[in-house]
Design an enzyme around this catalytic site. Structure first.
Site, PDB file in Angstrom:
ATOM      1  N   GLY A  65       0.803  -1.216   0.000  1.00 53.00           N
ATOM      2  CA  GLY A  65       0.000   0.000   0.000  1.00 53.00           C
ATOM      3  C   GLY A  65       0.833   1.261   0.000  1.00 53.00           C
ATOM      4  O   GLY A  65       1.854   1.384  -0.683  1.00 53.00           O
ATOM      5  N   SER A  66       0.425   2.222   0.815  1.00 52.64           N
ATOM      6  CA  SER A  66       1.013   3.558   0.762  1.00 52.64           C
ATOM      7  C   SER A  66       2.427   3.644   1.309  1.00 52.64           C
ATOM      8  O   SER A  66       3.049   4.717   1.232  1.00 52.64           O
ATOM      9  CB  SER A  66       0.109   4.555   1.496  1.00 52.64           C
ATOM     10  OG  SER A  66      -1.034   4.836   0.717  1.00 52.64           O
ATOM     11  N   ILE A  67       2.979   2.563   1.819  1.00 51.49           N
ATOM     12  CA  ILE A  67       4.407   2.555   2.111  1.00 51.49           C
ATOM     13  C   ILE A  67       5.192   2.851   0.832  1.00 51.49           C
ATOM     14  O   ILE A  67       6.301   3.385   0.881  1.00 51.49           O
ATOM     15  CB  ILE A  67       4.804   1.200   2.731  1.00 51.49           C
ATOM     16  CG1 ILE A  67       4.224   1.092   4.149  1.00 51.49           C
ATOM     17  CG2 ILE A  67       6.312   1.014   2.757  1.00 51.49           C
ATOM     18  CD1 ILE A  67       4.420  -0.259   4.807  1.00 51.49           C
TER      19      ILE A  67
END
Length: 377
Positions: A65-67
């Site tokens: 995801g947004s990592i």
């Protein structure tokens, strides 16, 4: 399923118990890695597949995801270091066709990185059923090949969430799709290949990359999406074309690679110390779940009784991941789960057992067993 650099001790047993607690609270499968200097603990609890009972394992791949945003931000900062870009340059100087006119002249690269651009999130337009908390769009878009420009147009064309540069910023994936287009414009290379060569490969991350198609080829878990109770029982979305969010949340990695990446980042081995200082320059931002967070450039800070930690978390359909690293303590924690959005709308104002169990795991992972801070959170 579990390894220790040294013989298992009381701290490791508490980590094992906390990880089991997340599984007992309702997550089908969860796995994690905790580092404290040379000491490494890894553990897994539950199943990767509810139908077969196949267990989760600590080395499995995960959609993180947004990592992904930290990786993209590091690639942008390296362009700044090479003198090809300025953080306070208007995005319209580089991509006037995507952000035209006065907005293109007012929105800077820094504002895209820290979500203060005022550009709206495109997801409700690409997935219209989300406005009613209905899953139809998730199934419709499973194999749809979006172009970044069409998603960016949705976000740029939507009502602005604020004036460029105003705070609190509003978290928006539109910003990071624009940064992906910016990197392609500057390097003449597909952004996925550039991020791999500029960030992933130098960091020595052997198990991290952008997926080539809808499937993860290496061992991984199924990924169960509940959509706040709208999908009951939760549905598997592990096979999914990630064009809907590639440079915002498209990476696949492992908990071990994530810990390695954030350690190298905070140690100044990914970007220069001055670039890291810019990444850690914080502004208030409203996250997608309504939390107010202290956000930098693709990186944000969490403060716990154990100290200050830097990192990111992220979700995609069916998967949730988090990674945190202490700049001074050297303590690190990365965890991956195969269930997301478990809380139902009518549960607002109350805590869910999974939330409580995750808080316990995070506390136990980040506390220093050499002090008295490892008491109950």
């Amino acid at each position: 399923m579990e390894s220790l650099v040294k013989e298992e001790n009381t701290s490791a047993k508490k980590l094992r118990s906390a990880l089991d607690g997340v599984h007992r609270a309702g997550v089908p499968g969860v796995f994690a890695e905790v580092r404290a200097g040379e000491r490494i603990w890894r553990g897994a609890a539950g199943v990767a597949d509810l139908e077969t009972g196949r267990p989760v394992e600590t080395g499995m791949r995960q959609r993180v995801g947004s990592i992904t945003k930290t990786f993209v931000s590091a690639a942008v900062l390296r362009q700044v270091e090479e003198g090809r870009l300025g953080l306070d340059e208007p995005i319209g100087d580089h991509l006037p066709q995507l952000v035209p006119g006065d907005r293109g002249r007012a929105i800077t690269v820094r504002m895209l990185l820290n979500h203060t651009s005022g550009l709206a999130e495109y997801l409700p337009y690409a997935f219209p059923s989300l406005k009613e908390f209905a899953p139809g769009s998730l199934d419709d878009n499973r194999f749809r090949q979006f172009r970044p420009a069409e998603l960016i147009e949705m976000g740029v064309g939507a009502p602005a969430t604020g004036e460029p540069g105003s705070t609190p910023g509003i978290y928006s994936n539109t910003n990071y799709l624009l940064l992906g287009e910016l990197l392609e414009h500057l390097t003449g290379t597909p952004v996925e290949a550039h991020v791999f060569r500029a960030v992933i490969e130098p960091a020595g991350l052997a198990n991290t990359g952008f997926p080539a198609g809808p499937r993860i080829e290496e061992p991984h878990s199924r990924m169960y999406e509940a959509l706040f109770g709208a999908i009951d029982p939760p549905r598997d979305y592990s096979v999914y074309t990630m064009s809907w969010v590639m440079t915002g949340a498209g990476l696949v990695s492992t908990v071990g690679d994530l810990n390695r990446f954030y350690r190298k980042l905070l140690d100044g081995e990914i970007v220069s110390p001055s670039s890291l200082t810019e990444m850690q320059r914080l502004v208030p931002v409203i996250a997608q779940d309504g939390r107010r967070i202290d956000y930098g450039l693709g990186l944000y800070k969490t403060e716990t009784p154990e100290g200050i930690f830097w990192g990111h978390d992220g979700t995609v359909w069916g998967a949730m991941t988090m990674a945190w690293a202490g700049a001074d303590s050297g303590r690190q924690f990365a965890a991956a789960m195969n269930l997301v959005r478990w809380r139902k709308p009518d549960a607002e104002g109350t805590t869910h057992p999974i939330d409580d169990a995750l808080a316990t795991l995070k506390h136990q992972a980040l506390c220093d067993p050499a002090t008295d801070l490892c008491s109950a959170p």
